[in-house]
Enzyme design. Structure first.
Site, PDB file in Angstrom:
ATOM      1  N   TYR A 146      33.852  29.574  32.901  1.00  0.00           N
ATOM      2  CA  TYR A 146      33.144  29.220  34.136  1.00  0.00           C
ATOM      3  C   TYR A 146      31.933  28.333  33.866  1.00  0.00           C
ATOM      4  CZ  TYR A 146      35.595  32.447  37.262  1.00  0.00           C
ATOM      5  OH  TYR A 146      36.527  33.075  38.049  1.00  0.00           O
ATOM      6  N   LYS A 195      42.302  38.039  24.344  1.00  0.00           N
ATOM      7  CA  LYS A 195      43.533  37.344  23.966  1.00  0.00           C
ATOM      8  C   LYS A 195      43.356  36.952  22.494  1.00  0.00           C
ATOM      9  CE  LYS A 195      47.584  35.558  24.955  1.00  0.00           C
ATOM     10  NZ  LYS A 195      48.752  36.416  25.211  1.00  0.00           N
ATOM     11  N   ASP A 227      47.455  39.938  28.803  1.00  0.00           N
ATOM     12  CA  ASP A 227      48.751  39.944  29.497  1.00  0.00           C
ATOM     13  C   ASP A 227      49.296  41.367  29.588  1.00  0.00           C
ATOM     14  OD1 ASP A 227      48.961  39.821  26.724  1.00  0.00           O
ATOM     15  OD2 ASP A 227      50.742  38.545  26.696  1.00  0.00           O
ATOM     16  N   ASP A 251      37.905  38.100  36.361  1.00  0.00           N
ATOM     17  CA  ASP A 251      38.154  37.593  37.719  1.00  0.00           C
ATOM     18  C   ASP A 251      39.578  37.954  38.137  1.00  0.00           C
ATOM     19  OD1 ASP A 251      37.778  36.063  40.095  1.00  0.00           O
ATOM     20  OD2 ASP A 251      38.935  34.453  39.180  1.00  0.00           O
ATOM     21  N   ASP A 255      40.984  41.349  40.815  1.00  0.00           N
ATOM     22  CA  ASP A 255      41.802  41.218  42.037  1.00  0.00           C
ATOM     23  C   ASP A 255      43.030  42.119  41.938  1.00  0.00           C
ATOM     24  OD1 ASP A 255      40.147  39.250  43.148  1.00  0.00           O
ATOM     25  OD2 ASP A 255      41.842  38.011  43.792  1.00  0.00           O
TER      26      ASP A 255
HETATM   27  C1  IPM Z   1      34.867  36.381  42.437  1.00  0.00           C
HETATM   28  C2  IPM Z   1      35.295  35.074  43.056  1.00  0.00           C
HETATM   29  C3  IPM Z   1      34.476  33.949  42.426  1.00  0.00           C
HETATM   30  C4  IPM Z   1      34.733  33.989  40.922  1.00  0.00           C
HETATM   31  C5  IPM Z   1      34.749  32.563  43.022  1.00  0.00           C
HETATM   32  C6  IPM Z   1      34.497  32.533  44.511  1.00  0.00           C
HETATM   33  C7  IPM Z   1      33.976  31.474  42.328  1.00  0.00           C
HETATM   34  O1  IPM Z   1      36.658  34.889  42.887  1.00  0.00           O
HETATM   35  O2  IPM Z   1      33.671  36.740  42.578  1.00  0.00           O
HETATM   36  O3  IPM Z   1      35.715  37.050  41.844  1.00  0.00           O
HETATM   37  O4  IPM Z   1      35.723  33.430  40.463  1.00  0.00           O
HETATM   38  O5  IPM Z   1      33.933  34.598  40.219  1.00  0.00           O
HETATM   39 MG    MG Z   2      37.679  36.542  42.039  1.00  0.00          MG
END
Ligand code: IPM
Ligand code: MG
Length: 360
Positions: A146, A195, A227, A251, A255
């Site tokens: 990032y 990884k 993975d 990240d 999710d």
């Molecule tokens: C998160 C989001 C952010 C990230 C984006 C919006 C830049 O997906 O906070 O997980 O990737 O960190």
């Molecule tokens: Mg995210």
């Protein structure tokens, strides 16, 4: 006590969900005799619309002058929003990365817990869910891909893009220490995800995590390739307590972990620096497709506000009360659309906020 809170409503569903979290915090103030003074801060698209940039110096100063920051979400629909016609460094997401960096928020904590009430919303089979799961992802937030150098160029007519992934041992050590400290207060297990079979940055990650582990003989450490971790999260999520990982992997895995808990609309997060200061935001995005329709689930933001009470303001009793109120409202059968199941009562964003605030 008096506290200063910076509020970042942001874009999309952000303003709606922050409004509900504030309702809950107002109730906490009334019941426990605190005063919160709020300053609104523009970030992301909301800031671009007013200032032409996704984050201003003034916004950073307001955040720094506060005890904590509570945020909704930022960003719009990349296909249709004019924000995405701007160069990448001027887009909403760049503002979020810049504020994380400016406030040195290197530790992102994302708890993923399955409420018993939400078993029906969980996409996993009953025998995999067993008696539920409760993990926390500790994601490094100010390094890695990032924040590495990036460029796009053309050489002999061939377009090429480069992103770089750099970590130094200090960055790895401080996030590893956080993960082990947190593990001590929970299930005493850290799964460090990397990884290392391919990346140098992961091999360094692994060796520094092992050094840190020597100071925590009471905590079990295991390493897992990313993975495999993505697969294990749906195969057997119960095995995880604390997942420690770098920015990009965190990240993606967060999710996934949130969906395993039934909905991404439930997952809170705290981004902390070396002090008590932190920025609290739901792990989900700004959902522009449902913005302004009273459909968004405010629970992730309300639970983020509870994390703020606990980690930045040391108000444990108040944080417990907010978490218990969320649990109770779910037990009573109230659901927003994303977590709805048969026999439950469908409510909108505002009603969910009202119900939780009344219950605190
Ligand atoms: C998160 C989001 C952010 C990230 C984006 C919006 C830049 O997906 O906070 O997980 O990737 O960190
Ligand atoms: Mg995210």
């Amino acid at each position: 006590m008096d506290y200063k809170i910076a509020l970042i409503p942001g874009d999309g569903i952000g303003p709606e969900i922050v409004r509900e979290a504030r309702k809950v915090l107002d109730k906490v103030c009334e019941k426990y005799h605190h005063t919160f003074s709020y300053s609104e801060v523009l970030l992301g698209g909301a800031s671009i619309d007013v200032h032409g940039v996704p984050l201003t110096e003034e916004a950073v100063e307001t955040a720094k002058a506060s005890d904590a920051v509570l945020m909704g979400s930022i960003g719009g629909d990349a296909a249709t929003s004019p924000w995405y016609k701007l160069e990448p460094s001027k887009r909403p997401e760049a503002g979020l990365l810049a504020i994380r960096k400016a406030l040195n928020l290197f530790a992102n904590l994302r708890p993923a817990y399955l409420y018993n009430e939400l078993r029906d919303a969980c996409p996993l089979r009953d025998e995999i869910i067993g008696d539920g799961f409760d993990m926390i992802i500790v994601r490094e937030l100010t390094g890695g891909l990032y924040f590495g150098e990036r460029k796009t160029y053309e050489e002999d007519g061939v377009r090429t893009a480069v992103d770089t992934l750099t970590y130094n041992e200090k960055e790895i050590r401080r996030i590893a220490v956080k993960a082990f400290e947190i593990a001590r207060k929970r299930g005493n297990k850290v799964t460090s995800v990397d990884k290392a079979n391919v990346l140098d940055s992961s091999r360094l990650w692994r060796s520094v995590v092992e050094e840190v582990a020597k100071d925590y003989p009471d905590v079990t450490l295991e390493h897992m390739l990313v993975d495999n971790c993505a697969m294990q999260l749906v195969r057997d999520p119960k095995q995880f307590d604390v997942i420690l990982t770098e920015n990009m992997f965190g990240d993606i895995l967060s999710d996934e972990a949130s969906m395993v808990t039934g909905s991404i609309g439930m997952l809170s997060s705290a981004s902390l620096n070396e002090t008590k200061f932190g920025l609290y935001e739901p792990s989900h995005g700004s959902a522009p497709d449902i913005a302004g329709q009273d459909k968004a689930n405010p629970i992730a933001t309300i639970l983020s506000a509870a994390m703020m009470l606990r980690y930045s303001l040391d108000l444990d009793k108040e944080a417990d009360a907010v978490e218990a109120a969320v649990q109770k409202v779910l037990t009573q059968g109230y659901r927003t659309g994303d977590i709805m199941s048969d026999g439950c009562k469908l409510v909108g964003t505002k009603e969910m906020g009202d119900l939780i605030a009344q219950t605190v």
